[in-house]
Design a protein around this motif. Sequence first.
Motif, PDB file in Angstrom:
ATOM      1  N   VAL A   1      26.047  42.745  35.822  1.00  0.00           N
ATOM      2  CA  VAL A   1      25.018  43.265  36.717  1.00  0.00           C
ATOM      3  C   VAL A   1      25.442  44.571  37.378  1.00  0.00           C
ATOM      4  N   HIS A   2      26.723  44.918  37.276  1.00  0.00           N
ATOM      5  CA  HIS A   2      27.174  46.141  37.945  1.00  0.00           C
ATOM      6  C   HIS A   2      26.486  47.356  37.337  1.00  0.00           C
ATOM      7  N   ARG A   3      26.073  48.253  38.216  1.00  0.00           N
ATOM      8  CA  ARG A   3      25.305  49.427  37.821  1.00  0.00           C
ATOM      9  C   ARG A   3      26.010  50.238  36.735  1.00  0.00           C
ATOM     10  N   GLU A   4      27.306  50.369  36.850  1.00  0.00           N
ATOM     11  CA  GLU A   4      28.028  51.213  35.903  1.00  0.00           C
ATOM     12  C   GLU A   4      28.678  50.405  34.785  1.00  0.00           C
ATOM     13  N   GLY A   5      28.207  49.189  34.598  1.00  0.00           N
ATOM     14  CA  GLY A   5      28.801  48.378  33.547  1.00  0.00           C
ATOM     15  C   GLY A   5      30.191  47.941  33.948  1.00  0.00           C
ATOM     16  N   PHE A   6      31.018  47.725  32.942  1.00  0.00           N
ATOM     17  CA  PHE A   6      32.360  47.223  33.201  1.00  0.00           C
ATOM     18  C   PHE A   6      33.285  48.414  33.349  1.00  0.00           C
ATOM     19  N   HIS A   7      33.209  49.147  34.466  1.00  0.00           N
ATOM     20  CA  HIS A   7      34.014  50.368  34.578  1.00  0.00           C
ATOM     21  C   HIS A   7      35.387  50.060  35.188  1.00  0.00           C
ATOM     22  N   THR A   8      36.156  51.118  35.426  1.00  0.00           N
ATOM     23  CA  THR A   8      37.576  50.904  35.698  1.00  0.00           C
ATOM     24  C   THR A   8      37.866  49.914  36.823  1.00  0.00           C
ATOM     25  N   ARG A   9      37.191  50.110  37.943  1.00  0.00           N
ATOM     26  CA  ARG A   9      37.563  49.262  39.070  1.00  0.00           C
ATOM     27  C   ARG A   9      37.230  47.785  38.859  1.00  0.00           C
ATOM     28  N   PRO A  10      35.999  47.483  38.407  1.00  0.00           N
ATOM     29  CA  PRO A  10      35.744  46.060  38.132  1.00  0.00           C
ATOM     30  C   PRO A  10      36.684  45.502  37.065  1.00  0.00           C
ATOM     31  N   ALA A  11      36.972  46.308  36.056  1.00  0.00           N
ATOM     32  CA  ALA A  11      37.853  45.836  34.995  1.00  0.00           C
ATOM     33  C   ALA A  11      39.251  45.575  35.544  1.00  0.00           C
ATOM     34  N   ALA A  12      39.715  46.475  36.411  1.00  0.00           N
ATOM     35  CA  ALA A  12      41.045  46.301  36.998  1.00  0.00           C
ATOM     36  C   ALA A  12      41.076  45.023  37.834  1.00  0.00           C
ATOM     37  N   GLN A  13      39.994  44.819  38.570  1.00  0.00           N
ATOM     38  CA  GLN A  13      39.921  43.630  39.410  1.00  0.00           C
ATOM     39  C   GLN A  13      39.913  42.363  38.549  1.00  0.00           C
ATOM     40  N   PHE A  14      39.147  42.429  37.471  1.00  0.00           N
ATOM     41  CA  PHE A  14      39.060  41.294  36.563  1.00  0.00           C
ATOM     42  C   PHE A  14      40.445  40.966  35.991  1.00  0.00           C
ATOM     43  N   ALA A  15      41.106  42.007  35.485  1.00  0.00           N
ATOM     44  CA  ALA A  15      42.413  41.792  34.862  1.00  0.00           C
ATOM     45  C   ALA A  15      43.408  41.270  35.896  1.00  0.00           C
ATOM     46  N   GLU A  16      43.300  41.812  37.123  1.00  0.00           N
ATOM     47  CA  GLU A  16      44.243  41.405  38.157  1.00  0.00           C
ATOM     48  C   GLU A  16      44.088  39.922  38.463  1.00  0.00           C
ATOM     49  N   ILE A  17      42.823  39.503  38.605  1.00  0.00           N
ATOM     50  CA  ILE A  17      42.603  38.095  38.926  1.00  0.00           C
ATOM     51  C   ILE A  17      42.972  37.218  37.725  1.00  0.00           C
ATOM     52  N   ALA A  18      42.644  37.709  36.526  1.00  0.00           N
ATOM     53  CA  ALA A  18      42.985  36.933  35.337  1.00  0.00           C
ATOM     54  C   ALA A  18      44.498  36.727  35.251  1.00  0.00           C
ATOM     55  N   GLN A  19      45.238  37.769  35.660  1.00  0.00           N
ATOM     56  CA  GLN A  19      46.702  37.676  35.594  1.00  0.00           C
ATOM     57  C   GLN A  19      47.261  36.663  36.586  1.00  0.00           C
ATOM     58  N   ARG A  20      46.473  36.404  37.649  1.00  0.00           N
ATOM     59  CA  ARG A  20      46.948  35.432  38.628  1.00  0.00           C
ATOM     60  C   ARG A  20      46.982  34.018  38.050  1.00  0.00           C
ATOM     61  N   PHE A  21      46.118  33.782  37.078  1.00  0.00           N
ATOM     62  CA  PHE A  21      46.059  32.446  36.509  1.00  0.00           C
ATOM     63  C   PHE A  21      46.946  32.368  35.271  1.00  0.00           C
ATOM     64  N   ALA A  22      47.409  31.170  35.016  1.00  0.00           N
ATOM     65  CA  ALA A  22      48.291  31.002  33.864  1.00  0.00           C
ATOM     66  C   ALA A  22      47.502  30.874  32.564  1.00  0.00           C
ATOM     67  N   ALA A  23      46.226  30.526  32.657  1.00  0.00           N
ATOM     68  CA  ALA A  23      45.452  30.258  31.446  1.00  0.00           C
ATOM     69  C   ALA A  23      45.244  31.519  30.606  1.00  0.00           C
ATOM     70  N   GLU A  24      45.062  31.307  29.300  1.00  0.00           N
ATOM     71  CA  GLU A  24      44.699  32.412  28.407  1.00  0.00           C
ATOM     72  C   GLU A  24      43.261  32.809  28.686  1.00  0.00           C
ATOM     73  N   VAL A  25      42.973  34.082  28.653  1.00  0.00           N
ATOM     74  CA  VAL A  25      41.603  34.512  28.892  1.00  0.00           C
ATOM     75  C   VAL A  25      41.164  35.439  27.767  1.00  0.00           C
ATOM     76  N   GLU A  26      40.035  35.112  27.154  1.00  0.00           N
ATOM     77  CA  GLU A  26      39.535  35.949  26.069  1.00  0.00           C
ATOM     78  C   GLU A  26      38.115  36.371  26.429  1.00  0.00           C
ATOM     79  N   VAL A  27      37.795  37.612  26.190  1.00  0.00           N
ATOM     80  CA  VAL A  27      36.461  38.103  26.534  1.00  0.00           C
ATOM     81  C   VAL A  27      35.805  38.678  25.286  1.00  0.00           C
ATOM     82  N   ARG A  28      34.571  38.274  25.028  1.00  0.00           N
ATOM     83  CA  ARG A  28      33.849  38.832  23.886  1.00  0.00           C
ATOM     84  C   ARG A  28      32.600  39.541  24.374  1.00  0.00           C
ATOM     85  N   CYS A  29      32.328  40.669  23.730  1.00  0.00           N
ATOM     86  CA  CYS A  29      31.070  41.354  24.016  1.00  0.00           C
ATOM     87  C   CYS A  29      30.526  41.763  22.655  1.00  0.00           C
TER      88      CYS A  29
END
Lengths: 103, 572
Positions: A28-56
């Motif tokens: 829903v973000h206006r600019e799509g998956f741009h740097t800051r949301p992506a960085a935030q996503f990766a940062e939070i994903a790194q906090r968890f031990a689980a494997e995370v895969e994203v498909r588009c």
Amino acid sequence: MSKKSTKSCVRKTKSCNPGWHSATVKIVHREGFHTRPAAQFAEIAQRFAAEVEVRCGRKKGDGKSILSLLALGAERGDKLTLRTRGPRAEETLKALGKLIQKG
Amino acid sequence: MTRMILKGRECSPGIAIGPVCLLPPPRPVAHYRLAQKEISVERKRLHRAMVQTGQQWERLLEGHPRLQTQSPYQILQAHRMLLNDPIFKESCEFFIRREKINAEWAVERTGQQLGVALGTTDETTTFKRQEDIQAVVHALLQNLSRLEPFYWIRQARVKNRILVTDYLSPQAVIFLKQLNVTGLVTQSGGRNAHSMILARSLCLPAVSGIADVKNILSGRPKAILNGFEGTLIVEPTREEERFHRELLSKHQVLEGLLLREANQAARTRDKKRIWFEANVELPEEVPALVKYGAEGIGLFRTESLFLYRAQPPSEKKQLQIYARVLTQMPNTPVTFRTLDLSGEEWMGHTPVNPALGLRGIRFSLKETRLLETQLRALLKAGANRLLLPMVTSLEEIEQFKKLARQIQKDLKQKRKILVGIMVEVPAAGLLIDQFARAVDFFAIGSNDLIQYTLAMDRANEQLAQNYSLHHPAIIRMLFQIVQNALKAKRPVYLCGELGADPLFLPVLLGMGLTHFSMNPLSIPRAKKMVRLLSAKECRRRSRQLLQVSRAGAIEKILKSFAFKLDTPWRAG
């Protein structure tokens, strides 16, 4: 993007492989998956031990790598399929799904 | 060179006067092929440049602790993640190994490739993504071959000059600030370029979007950069220069005078002693506190240790940090606030209403693992003043104290710990007399208390008209808290910028407040104001205010009072 349409964004899809949890979310973000949301996503994903895969579409990326996420080229309105596996996979999935919906 | 006024976009407010300095455009990147045996050397070179870049960026942030808690930090954080992303490194190494090209070329090609891969149909989005990739590429090139000028500029060349350039990375902005550049002019980019966001948070005046600026300024003339209006006056007239210089120096002189007196204790005209301590976000800020006349740390926020990292800091790491802070502030009170995180955000959830959610002590008592680690570290480090955020009930205080006692027992410590609570929620404000039995001191969190009392978010533009510090309910709430705390013989601090507000400070003194904690930069000004005030007079006037029922009327009274005192300093 109106609030209403984001409501039903997370749709749990039946996982074909055992162990994988998956969900589909709409960006829903206006600019799509741009740097800051992506960085935030990766940062939070790194906090968890689980494997995370994203498909588009047909592209697939590692949820813990910012570049891999950016390379999906996901834009507003695109649907992302998140898959998680491992310790606390379900919680991970929930957290990341919400993050994307927040925009 | 003749006088002219160039109009651009205002990007960062402020005024800079002086000769301009043109940065040469980056020299082209060297391209050459490697022999087979050179490949491993080249990979090492790349690795070293990556490590070096990471360290440089870390150091940049250390110099500007305040930056770390602001939103530009997210940009730098994203850049760091790009730099550390294995894909980036693998791609560079792939080019070196397979194509046998030098590291610079490999980095450049990786940047191009990623730039294309990350392109979208939307041009502005593409630009922003490429800007971020470019920042990483530029930094690496700088370190690989010292081609790019920024890190290797000698201070003498740019000091006190207005810097003119085509492109600036956010990191370069921080670096230039450290070299005492006074202003920035860029050819491209706009207000929302990441580098400009940074310029604003560093108070570095900047203007962008002046076409062909480097050619016009090739004679390196004198200029005035006006960041308020977005103009650059080339070869200004004497009149213009004097006008701008006066504007600038008035500001500086005042700041200098205030700083000189900052170290002396503040007493009102009728000799009442008022204490000023500092709000601190990061351990790196501590050494500078003495300069601003802080008489202790009234509020050490520990959240920043937990933010922007994958794992919470270990007990050992926390212990180190707390112990360092305590040794840097000997013989002065240091109050640590336990972590005030939003529990939902910590795990990436978006709460419906974060302000009313799982925050502060609520989160800490639920996720006790984090709190326990922190408490052990704090107690081991020898902290003796602890402050709890977002307290609403007595049970929370009791639960915390029980936990603290248990940990002290485990550590075989017997010393007395002072426990205080933040009064940021009206519920706490109403129960001061009851809480006083359980706590040793109070700290009013003025920003949150005002927002929760009025149920208004001060960042909400729709409410800009309605949001007023001078609301009668605020005055009454503060009055009641201070009175009840003093009646129960408990010290009460006011934490926040309200204490540096020239209109509000007299009222706060009038209520009987004697301890303030604020942004260290505000302390010199607040001390100066205290010296001009008389406590007795303040008391008399603030009593009157209790009877006034309109925010407008209260503001008027405060203004007339401030006017009589001749305190012309504007807040902020």
